[in-house]
Design a protein around this motif. Structure first.
Motif, mmCIF file in Angstrom:
data_model
loop_
_atom_site.group_PDB
_atom_site.id
_atom_site.type_symbol
_atom_site.label_atom_id
_atom_site.label_comp_id
_atom_site.label_asym_id
_atom_site.label_seq_id
_atom_site.Cartn_x
_atom_site.Cartn_y
_atom_site.Cartn_z
ATOM 1 N N ARG A 49 0.820 -1.215 0.000
ATOM 2 C CA ARG A 49 0.000 0.000 0.000
ATOM 3 C C ARG A 49 0.850 1.259 0.000
ATOM 4 O O ARG A 49 0.353 2.355 -0.255
ATOM 5 N N ASP A 50 2.131 1.107 0.295
ATOM 6 C CA ASP A 50 3.063 2.233 0.318
ATOM 7 C C ASP A 50 3.509 2.528 -1.121
ATOM 8 O O ASP A 50 3.939 1.612 -1.834
ATOM 9 N N PRO A 51 3.451 3.776 -1.569
ATOM 10 C CA PRO A 51 3.867 4.093 -2.934
ATOM 11 C C PRO A 51 5.380 4.128 -3.123
ATOM 12 O O PRO A 51 5.866 4.335 -4.237
ATOM 13 N N GLY A 52 6.148 3.912 -2.048
ATOM 14 C CA GLY A 52 7.599 3.960 -2.149
ATOM 15 C C GLY A 52 8.159 2.849 -3.020
ATOM 16 O O GLY A 52 7.530 1.813 -3.253
ATOM 17 N N TRP A 53 9.378 3.065 -3.501
ATOM 18 C CA TRP A 53 10.064 2.114 -4.378
ATOM 19 C C TRP A 53 10.231 0.760 -3.688
ATOM 20 O O TRP A 53 10.773 0.673 -2.595
ATOM 21 N N GLN A 54 9.730 -0.307 -4.320
ATOM 22 C CA GLN A 54 9.799 -1.642 -3.746
ATOM 23 C C GLN A 54 9.437 -2.684 -4.797
ATOM 24 O O GLN A 54 8.948 -2.356 -5.879
ATOM 25 N N ARG A 55 9.688 -3.945 -4.453
ATOM 26 C CA ARG A 55 9.273 -5.044 -5.333
ATOM 27 C C ARG A 55 7.796 -5.312 -5.135
ATOM 28 O O ARG A 55 7.316 -5.393 -3.993
ATOM 29 N N SER A 96 -7.251 -0.583 -13.506
ATOM 30 C CA SER A 96 -6.552 0.117 -14.578
ATOM 31 C C SER A 96 -5.123 -0.400 -14.681
ATOM 32 O O SER A 96 -4.437 -0.549 -13.653
ATOM 33 N N VAL A 97 -4.679 -0.669 -15.897
ATOM 34 C CA VAL A 97 -3.325 -1.154 -16.127
ATOM 35 C C VAL A 97 -2.705 -0.393 -17.305
ATOM 36 O O VAL A 97 -3.404 0.103 -18.185
ATOM 37 N N PHE A 98 -1.384 -0.321 -17.279
ATOM 38 C CA PHE A 98 -0.619 0.171 -18.418
ATOM 39 C C PHE A 98 0.047 -1.025 -19.085
ATOM 40 O O PHE A 98 0.294 -2.056 -18.446
ATOM 41 N N ILE A 147 0.799 5.070 -9.981
ATOM 42 C CA ILE A 147 0.818 6.234 -10.884
ATOM 43 C C ILE A 147 -0.370 7.139 -10.610
ATOM 44 O O ILE A 147 -0.228 8.354 -10.431
ATOM 45 N N GLN A 148 -1.561 6.562 -10.580
ATOM 46 C CA GLN A 148 -2.764 7.371 -10.387
ATOM 47 C C GLN A 148 -2.861 7.905 -8.968
ATOM 48 O O GLN A 148 -3.312 9.034 -8.743
ATOM 49 N N GLY A 149 -2.395 7.109 -7.997
ATOM 50 C CA GLY A 149 -2.439 7.558 -6.609
ATOM 51 C C GLY A 149 -1.537 8.737 -6.331
ATOM 52 O O GLY A 149 -1.798 9.532 -5.417
ATOM 53 N N GLN A 150 -0.470 8.883 -7.121
ATOM 54 C CA GLN A 150 0.460 9.998 -6.958
ATOM 55 C C GLN A 150 0.130 11.167 -7.883
ATOM 56 O O GLN A 150 0.883 12.144 -7.934
ATOM 57 N N GLY A 151 -0.994 11.078 -8.576
ATOM 58 C CA GLY A 151 -1.411 12.170 -9.448
ATOM 59 C C GLY A 151 -0.529 12.349 -10.665
ATOM 60 O O GLY A 151 -0.429 13.462 -11.209
#
Length: 262
Positions: A49-55, A96-98, A147-151
């Motif tokens: 749930r954390d947007p930080g860089w991770q696997r 939603s996916v890219f 992506i969407q969560g960070q605007g």
């Protein structure tokens, strides 16, 4: 502060550019290399749930917002080489996916190092493996939640695919984001640099495209559209010079008209 580890393959990539500069300067160039060529930070497991860089095990990738921006020497870098524009779509579960695709060269070389970034947001995504979908292409899709969560808007996304070629010049493959008849390139600067020419040269060193009409002070991004559908397949050269004629950026781009939509 502990010393930053240097990727051995990165040293190989720099050898033809740093040779002759002397060891101290060459080493400094490696340690302050722009992020577009640099090795990625470690990819730890964390709270999804954390947007930080991770696997992120689902749609296996490393993704997130890097908390510390990499330190880079003043200079230019190729930050995007794409076909079409990124656009999210709905998957079978309603999320939603890219999606991206990269061409596979017939030489049987290993997969390119693919990265999707949004520089202003310090966002990065690296797929851990690509999936073969059709002859000549591999694909990867990933969830749009971070992506969407960070605007971050889709038009902020940039993508590159670096093909490392041992004993030869590394090359860039285009990243297919959507159907298009040409390529989108973005050259970025992290300092104010006076640039006199930005050119694409063909296999015989002939000029095929000017991305700059007059000398300019480049301190952010320089986008360049390249309609290459009528050009033969092969390696092309992206060459940027300053007013003194010094080379500021020299990269090899692979092109094949079959990759482009008529």
């Amino acid at each position: 502060m502990p010393a930053q580890a240097v990727n051995p393959s990165l040293l190989s990539h720099l050898s033809h550019k740093a040779f002759g500069l002397g060891f101290p300067l060459a080493l400094a160039l490696v340690l302050t290399l722009p992020a577009a060529h640099g090795s990625s930070p470690s990819c730890p497991k964390g709270d999804q749930r954390d947007p930080g860089w991770q696997r992120r095990p689902e749609m296996d990738r490393c993704e997130g917002i890097r908390r510390i921006k990499p330190i880079a020497a003043d200079g230019l870098r190729l930050t995007s080489y794409t076909i079409g524009l990124a656009s999210p779509r709905k998957d079978r579960r309603g999320g939603s996916v890219f999606e991206l695709q990269v061409p596979v060269l017939p030489e049987g070389r290993r997969e390119p190092l693919v990265a999707v970034e949004a520089w202003k947001a310090n966002y990065r995504m690296e797929p851990r493996r690509l999936e073969a979908t059709r002859q000549g292409w591999k694909r990867f899709s990933w969830g749009a939640a971070v992506i969407q969560g960070q605007g971050i808007s889709a038009d902020q996304l940039r993508a590159t695919a670096l093909l490392r070629t041992p004993g030869d010049t590394d090359q860039w493959l285009p990243v297919l984001l959507g159907p298009a008849s040409g390529y989108n390139l973005v050259i970025s600067s992290n300092a104010s640099l006076r640039v006199s020419s930005v050119r694409l040269l063909g296999p015989n060193k002939e000029k095929v495209k000017d991305c700059l009409t007059r000398p300019a002070l480049l301190d952010q991004d320089l986008p360049c559209s390249w309609n290459a559908a009528g050009l033969k397949a092969g390696p092309y050269r992206l060459l940027v010079r300053n007013e003194a004629g010094d080379i500021l950026l020299d990269e090899t781009l692979r092109h094949d008209p079959r990759w482009l939509t008529p």
